[in-house]
Design a protein around this motif. Structure first.
Motif, PDB file in Angstrom:
ATOM      1  N   LEU A 150      64.522  11.799 -18.790  1.00 25.14           N
ATOM      2  CA  LEU A 150      64.185  11.639 -20.208  1.00 25.14           C
ATOM      3  C   LEU A 150      63.412  10.329 -20.312  1.00 25.14           C
ATOM      4  CD1 LEU A 150      64.582  12.529 -23.177  1.00 25.14           C
ATOM      5  CD2 LEU A 150      66.771  11.352 -23.161  1.00 25.14           C
ATOM      6  N   MET A 188      56.887  25.587 -15.388  1.00 27.71           N
ATOM      7  CA  MET A 188      56.853  26.062 -16.766  1.00 27.71           C
ATOM      8  C   MET A 188      56.947  24.854 -17.679  1.00 27.71           C
ATOM      9  SD  MET A 188      59.140  28.928 -18.613  1.00 27.71           S
ATOM     10  CE  MET A 188      60.158  27.673 -19.386  1.00 27.71           C
ATOM     11  N   SER A 189      56.007  24.714 -18.586  1.00 28.57           N
ATOM     12  CA  SER A 189      55.976  23.524 -19.430  1.00 28.57           C
ATOM     13  C   SER A 189      55.661  23.911 -20.859  1.00 28.57           C
ATOM     14  CB  SER A 189      54.897  22.550 -18.960  1.00 28.57           C
ATOM     15  OG  SER A 189      54.950  22.403 -17.569  1.00 28.57           O
ATOM     16  N   VAL A 190      56.123  23.070 -21.755  1.00 28.24           N
ATOM     17  CA  VAL A 190      55.827  23.245 -23.168  1.00 28.24           C
ATOM     18  C   VAL A 190      55.360  21.895 -23.696  1.00 28.24           C
ATOM     19  CG1 VAL A 190      56.808  23.753 -25.422  1.00 28.24           C
ATOM     20  CG2 VAL A 190      57.580  25.026 -23.435  1.00 28.24           C
ATOM     21  N   MET A 192      53.621  19.716 -27.261  1.00 21.71           N
ATOM     22  CA  MET A 192      53.385  19.756 -28.694  1.00 21.71           C
ATOM     23  C   MET A 192      52.383  18.671 -29.049  1.00 21.71           C
ATOM     24  SD  MET A 192      56.015  19.162 -31.830  1.00 21.71           S
ATOM     25  CE  MET A 192      55.381  17.489 -32.076  1.00 21.71           C
ATOM     26  N   LEU A 202      54.244  15.139 -26.753  1.00 17.16           N
ATOM     27  CA  LEU A 202      55.640  15.465 -26.486  1.00 17.16           C
ATOM     28  C   LEU A 202      55.615  16.665 -25.552  1.00 17.16           C
ATOM     29  CD1 LEU A 202      58.035  15.509 -29.498  1.00 17.16           C
ATOM     30  CD2 LEU A 202      58.258  17.289 -27.791  1.00 17.16           C
ATOM     31  N   ALA A 203      56.367  16.610 -24.467  1.00 17.05           N
ATOM     32  CA  ALA A 203      56.334  17.748 -23.537  1.00 17.05           C
ATOM     33  C   ALA A 203      57.640  17.882 -22.780  1.00 17.05           C
ATOM     34  CB  ALA A 203      55.178  17.591 -22.557  1.00 17.05           C
ATOM     35  N   SER A 204      57.949  19.102 -22.460  1.00 16.94           N
ATOM     36  CA  SER A 204      59.118  19.419 -21.638  1.00 16.94           C
ATOM     37  C   SER A 204      58.618  20.192 -20.428  1.00 16.94           C
ATOM     38  CB  SER A 204      60.093  20.264 -22.460  1.00 16.94           C
ATOM     39  OG  SER A 204      61.033  20.879 -21.623  1.00 16.94           O
ATOM     40  N   ASN A 206      59.294  21.849 -16.596  1.00 20.27           N
ATOM     41  CA  ASN A 206      60.278  22.387 -15.645  1.00 20.27           C
ATOM     42  C   ASN A 206      59.568  22.783 -14.363  1.00 20.27           C
ATOM     43  OD1 ASN A 206      62.746  22.864 -17.563  1.00 20.27           O
ATOM     44  ND2 ASN A 206      60.943  23.611 -18.649  1.00 20.27           N
ATOM     45  N   HIS A 216      63.402  18.657 -14.164  1.00 21.78           N
ATOM     46  CA  HIS A 216      63.129  18.735 -15.586  1.00 21.78           C
ATOM     47  C   HIS A 216      62.679  17.360 -16.052  1.00 21.78           C
ATOM     48  CE1 HIS A 216      64.387  18.554 -19.930  1.00 21.78           C
ATOM     49  NE2 HIS A 216      63.554  19.569 -19.932  1.00 21.78           N
ATOM     50  N   ASN A 218      61.312  15.347 -19.527  1.00 20.20           N
ATOM     51  CA  ASN A 218      61.130  15.385 -20.977  1.00 20.20           C
ATOM     52  C   ASN A 218      60.427  14.097 -21.386  1.00 20.20           C
ATOM     53  OD1 ASN A 218      61.372  16.079 -23.638  1.00 20.20           O
ATOM     54  ND2 ASN A 218      63.574  15.736 -23.791  1.00 20.20           N
ATOM     55  N   SER A 220      57.886  11.913 -24.292  1.00 17.31           N
ATOM     56  CA  SER A 220      57.466  11.870 -25.693  1.00 17.31           C
ATOM     57  C   SER A 220      56.910  10.510 -26.053  1.00 17.31           C
ATOM     58  CB  SER A 220      58.673  12.174 -26.594  1.00 17.31           C
ATOM     59  OG  SER A 220      58.378  11.881 -27.950  1.00 17.31           O
ATOM     60  N   TRP A 221      55.872  10.553 -26.923  1.00 18.21           N
ATOM     61  CA  TRP A 221      55.327   9.322 -27.516  1.00 18.21           C
ATOM     62  C   TRP A 221      55.870   9.108 -28.920  1.00 18.21           C
ATOM     63  CZ3 TRP A 221      49.582  10.771 -26.189  1.00 18.21           C
ATOM     64  CH2 TRP A 221      49.234  10.242 -24.942  1.00 18.21           C
ATOM     65  N   ILE A 222      56.693  10.041 -29.407  1.00 22.90           N
ATOM     66  CA  ILE A 222      57.128   9.900 -30.805  1.00 22.90           C
ATOM     67  C   ILE A 222      58.651   9.838 -30.914  1.00 22.90           C
ATOM     68  CG2 ILE A 222      55.068  10.755 -31.977  1.00 22.90           C
ATOM     69  CD1 ILE A 222      56.204  13.531 -32.000  1.00 22.90           C
TER      70      ILE A 222
ATOM     71  N   TYR B 146      60.553  17.208 -35.039  1.00 14.62           N
ATOM     72  CA  TYR B 146      61.223  17.754 -33.857  1.00 14.62           C
ATOM     73  C   TYR B 146      62.712  17.398 -33.868  1.00 14.62           C
ATOM     74  CZ  TYR B 146      61.241  13.036 -31.946  1.00 14.62           C
ATOM     75  OH  TYR B 146      61.459  11.695 -31.762  1.00 14.62           O
ATOM     76  N   MET B 188      60.985  29.529 -25.330  1.00 15.53           N
ATOM     77  CA  MET B 188      60.750  29.489 -23.892  1.00 15.53           C
ATOM     78  C   MET B 188      61.876  28.696 -23.253  1.00 15.53           C
ATOM     79  SD  MET B 188      57.368  28.396 -21.872  1.00 15.53           S
ATOM     80  CE  MET B 188      58.037  26.789 -21.490  1.00 15.53           C
ATOM     81  N   VAL B 190      64.322  27.805 -19.567  1.00 15.12           N
ATOM     82  CA  VAL B 190      64.483  27.859 -18.119  1.00 15.12           C
ATOM     83  C   VAL B 190      65.947  27.572 -17.837  1.00 15.12           C
ATOM     84  CG1 VAL B 190      63.868  26.770 -15.940  1.00 15.12           C
ATOM     85  CG2 VAL B 190      62.147  27.040 -17.715  1.00 15.12           C
ATOM     86  N   SER B 204      67.056  24.352 -19.923  1.00 20.27           N
ATOM     87  CA  SER B 204      66.147  23.624 -20.801  1.00 20.27           C
ATOM     88  C   SER B 204      65.544  24.642 -21.756  1.00 20.27           C
ATOM     89  CB  SER B 204      65.060  22.961 -19.956  1.00 20.27           C
ATOM     90  OG  SER B 204      63.986  22.580 -20.772  1.00 20.27           O
ATOM     91  N   ASN B 206      63.303  25.557 -25.234  1.00 20.62           N
ATOM     92  CA  ASN B 206      62.268  25.121 -26.170  1.00 20.62           C
ATOM     93  C   ASN B 206      62.075  26.174 -27.248  1.00 20.62           C
ATOM     94  OD1 ASN B 206      60.936  22.762 -24.520  1.00 20.62           O
ATOM     95  ND2 ASN B 206      61.248  24.452 -23.102  1.00 20.62           N
ATOM     96  N   TYR B 214      59.603  21.595 -33.825  1.00 20.18           N
ATOM     97  CA  TYR B 214      59.768  21.796 -32.385  1.00 20.18           C
ATOM     98  C   TYR B 214      61.193  21.434 -31.992  1.00 20.18           C
ATOM     99  CZ  TYR B 214      59.368  20.850 -27.391  1.00 20.18           C
ATOM    100  OH  TYR B 214      59.570  20.824 -26.042  1.00 20.18           O
ATOM    101  N   HIS B 216      63.912  21.074 -28.768  1.00 19.19           N
ATOM    102  CA  HIS B 216      64.155  21.058 -27.323  1.00 19.19           C
ATOM    103  C   HIS B 216      65.622  20.761 -27.099  1.00 19.19           C
ATOM    104  CE1 HIS B 216      64.273  18.981 -23.311  1.00 19.19           C
ATOM    105  NE2 HIS B 216      63.755  20.144 -22.997  1.00 19.19           N
ATOM    106  N   MET B 238      63.047   8.239 -38.351  1.00 11.01           N
ATOM    107  CA  MET B 238      63.586   8.997 -37.231  1.00 11.01           C
ATOM    108  C   MET B 238      65.058   8.655 -37.046  1.00 11.01           C
ATOM    109  SD  MET B 238      60.479   8.923 -34.516  1.00 11.01           S
ATOM    110  CE  MET B 238      58.807   9.325 -35.065  1.00 11.01           C
ATOM    111  N   VAL B 257      54.887   7.507 -36.923  1.00 11.60           N
ATOM    112  CA  VAL B 257      53.549   7.616 -36.390  1.00 11.60           C
ATOM    113  C   VAL B 257      52.664   8.018 -37.551  1.00 11.60           C
ATOM    114  CG1 VAL B 257      52.120   8.959 -34.833  1.00 11.60           C
ATOM    115  CG2 VAL B 257      54.396   8.237 -34.118  1.00 11.60           C
TER     116      VAL B 257
END
Lengths: 328, 328, 328, 328
Positions: A150, A188-190, A192, A202-204, A206, A216, A218, A220-222, B146, B188, B190, B204, B206, B214, B216, B238, B257
């Motif tokens: 994370l 496999m990735s997601v 946003m 933001l991404a997850s 795998n 895994h 995870n 994020s910039w937010i 999110y 999605m 995994v 994980s 999503n 979003y 997760h 947040m 942001v």
């Protein structure tokens, strides 16, 4: 005495300048940046250094041995190529280049010109990551089952790369190092994007590696808070790596999950868990960049291969490209 | 005085028994379990309660108003159905049933028999989750972007459900509550099974909801440490929700942001971040189960609809089924 | 089956009742309290128990083996005396009595009547304190140099005792246990009363023991946060004991200070420090009160001396009196 | 452009050199140290600076405006005196001098020579301490009742000062700043020397100020962990100041203790406590030394009095002397 130059004096360049300047075997000779404001700042700290807005000044200086590149990713390839072809040893910030194709060409040029090409995967040189690799190599963790990270914060949105190339790159390079290579079987990735920003913030992610390790990541910039937490599960022990801890970044837990064949029923298995002591090994707490600059000097003087050489940089870029593709 | 029974005295049943027993408007009359060893334990704490291995004793007891079911998931449907049809108000542990089909039937029977059916989504009744909903409803967070949850521990491997039905169910029910419903647009997931165990022990997940929130969720039974951490990002503020904190489980960060149209270039947008104070509101720290039992009594006596009624239980099971399908 | 009674059902009494009730060798027969409101609460949890506002009912009940006293300190002496003289085994909450004189008399009566007198120094029975004693006894810490405790919270102001008798009593009993006795050589304390309250609500206590161990205890009822932190420094290793941690309450640091005679100058000594690994041993995490009740039963049935017997209770009260005197 | 010199390039000198060098209105011209090894290190970072083992070189340089002294305490007086008399503005590390007598003389000389004398009480310039003062001055905390500090670590044993002059000095200077002066009414301290070392390495200090504020300071060089924790209790709110936190160093608790006259009994008072929200204000996170160097420049250029001027330094030394006397 090796003579060094730093190209790019924005966010990370000052750290490179400071560490090159502090290394007893290096003389910092040039700082190059396109902004005169940033050059003014460089002058305040290093009034004795040559300043320029033009990298040619450095490439044409025959005394220069080292060119360290801390510019936006899109410029890495051209700058590193020119520097290698000018016969310089080259240090490039992560990621090595925008694409595997570019990275591969840099590796080839470095080889042809017989110059050292090092990619600044800084975390690899921390006491924490070095200790994790040592524990895995010694077999103390057993077989590694998963790596779960994370890595989030409230970030400066980048215009040239997404959060994966900015943050997940650290995990990919750590994984490549501690597992002696990263060979992806499934991915496999997601991701946003936020607020019309074109890049994922933001991404997850795998990954399943060829030896079935599960990864895994995870990022994020937010996130309101900064978290740098990786859990590494082994068949014998498990590691918690919290990079925001002042000390005790690595905690090794004598905890695990055991599979027991049921004595009564051959078709039944039991899974039990076990908890024991926790142990936080003492870590080398030298600044990672200082360790890495030492290593770079050693590679140049003694013709050694850097731990994070061009090939490591290439592998990391390949995985980043795969992740990007899996987002679509 | 309502007369209550608890079916199943394993891991969670004793908590139900204690809270029913402590409620001034409830008399705990029966505890039922298939194991005589567990009934012996129940007797030590409640020597005045009737004990049985057979639920019929409870269903045939006309004095009994409440049947609380804390047995393995596979048995929920049959037990709840029988209890509703015997005219009892029913409390079922999460998840409500093994399938949406079963859950739907329970909802219908409860309606037909005009009995209260409540699903024990315990977290919904905690001071922390109640406060999160209040902050969202008041608009203090702005538009929610999110919900990112890390819910891992070294777990008792379940034989009847996977880690998603065991742990992610909490996040799904929290999300359904704080967002006033959970409508999934994309999904999605995994999962990883460990050591020949047939059920996923790490996953994980999503989700993208219809309003583009979003989600997760990262769950695991093979983590060395227990983590219960959710980040909730809003356009204004947040939230960090850390359920392992003794107090200050909820921290609200005045961080965000902001998207700024470049004044010079219409095609350029800037994304900036802003950091301000942090604030940890005082929370109601009554035990969530005690709050929930109060609410259940209020619903029974005054004919109210429970916050976590059968429909909420059904929605959660529907999402769990969707996640399971997305794993394949 | 031992038959037990609990006298006082205020803050701590319910915990005693629960643990006596859960012990398989004890039957909880009586709960006594002067308040009918509190007896009503007791009835909700234990409808099968006899209730009374009068302790004579218990003392006259020949079946009763155990009297557990959880009333205000000022009443301990009279109640415990009567119970011992009625031939009961007696459990008294800490501190044993208001004065050493009273405590001494209780010890004598218990001896004369050959009854078990146990003082509820609960912390002594925690996995954490048991582990500290084990580490010290094994010599793993080396010679203990100091014990430094910070025990503060926002407290319920007591009307009958000051913060020392309420909070520092825990440290005194822990010290008496882990150091096999507490023999005070020097004492110096400072206390502060707050807001016309006659009792000290904040105190700093310094003791030097006969073997030169240095003790510092900082207690407060007017701290915004709850802290339970003790540092224990040894010549070989040092312990951090944080009782607010969910797990890892005990951390053992391989850190120390070494004295080195200067090779050049006989009059010069060097003091160096050394840092190594940290280690958090697995602790027994059974509830301390349950362990203590087991121990009490064992003492009664097998004629053993309790770890926290009347003499231990007396020593603790003696030290509390010394501290009070040193405040003036 | 002010021209500055740094005398002493041991533990703290490099931080002074870096901050003077980075200040746009200061040119770092000299670094003086008795050790050629340390001067070599200075040269690596600042090859353009004049180096010397003799402070006369600096005092005789008419261009020099600033002399910053980061040498052992015993040498502060002589060096600062000479520098002031040579007409330089002087920056002295804490504590200002070995004795109040010395400190007083320095104050007088500075006044006579009309030069700025600043004492480096660094913490006063942190965002955290500035915020605490702001909160107190605004009345948000109410009347301050106590200041309770735990400042311990595994320390480098000093040969010239004890742990009080090394660590407690920080609390004394913070208290002097946030309370607008420190006027001691009563004092009581205990210290412990370790392992034949002549200076105290552990001390517990209690002060009562003239306005009845209670101060407790617990310092140690032999703690296994580094703790920097101060609790500040006010009649309205309370502050927890944890300097080891990366962010959120200051937490303000809406918690307090209220005294209530009993309505039934004039001789009875009740003390109740109240808990509300917690709030962590955003802090200025510039490096304190940079802020302090800016302030020093402003004082020199505009003839202002430094916040931590010679008089502040004198007051702190007076209190340190009082504490030392109270140890005997």
């Amino acid at each position: 005495m090796l003579k060094a130059s730093v190209i790019g004096y924005g966010y990370w360049g000052p750290n490179l300048a400071r560490n090159f300047n502090n290394n007893p075997e290096i003389q910092l000779k040039w700082i190059v940046d396109s902004s005169s404001e940033r050059l003014r700042k460089a002058f305040l700290s290093y009034p004795f250094v040559n300043l320029s807005t033009n990298i040619s000044d450095v490439l044409n200086d025959d005394e220069i041995d080292i060119v360290a590149i801390a510019t936006p990713v899109a410029t890495h390839f051209k700058l590193a190529k020119d520097a290698l072809e000018a016969g310089k040893h080259v240090w490039v910030e992560k990621p090595l280049a925008r694409s595997a194709k570019e990275a591969e060409e840099l590796v080839k040029i470095a080889e042809k010109k017989d110059r050292i090409l090092i990619v600044d995967h800084t975390f690899v040189y921390t006491g924490a990551v070095q200790k994790i690799k040592e524990l895995i190599d010694k077999g103390e963790i057993g077989e590694v089952i998963y790596y779960d990270s994370l890595r989030v914060n409230l970030g400066l949105f980048q215009t040239d790369v997404n959060v994966i190339w900015d943050l997940a790159v650290h995990d990919i390079s750590i994984i490549d190092f501690i597992f002696n290579g990263i060979k992806v079987k499934k991915i496999m990735s997601v991701g946003m994007t936020y607020a019309n920003h074109l890049k994922e913030s933001l991404a997850s992610i795998n990954l399943v590696l060829r030896d079935n390790k599960y990864i895994h990541i995870n990022v994020s910039w937010i996130s309101p808070v900064k978290i740098r937490l990786a859990l590494i599960g082994g068949s014998k022990k498990m590691i918690v790596y919290d990079d925001t801890e002042a000390s005790e970044k690595i905690k090794v837990y004598d905890r695990g999950v055991e599979v027991i064949q049921s004595p009564e029923d051959l078709y039944k298995i039991w899974v039990q868990y076990r908890t024991g002591d926790m142990w936080a090994p003492k870590l080398d707490n030298r600044e990672a960049l200082a360790v890495e600059v030492d290593h770079f000097v050693d590679c140049i003087k003694n013709g050694k291969k850097p731990i994070t050489d061009g090939l490591a940089g290439l592998k990391v870029v390949e995985v980043l490209e795969m992740i990007d593709r899996s987002l679509r």
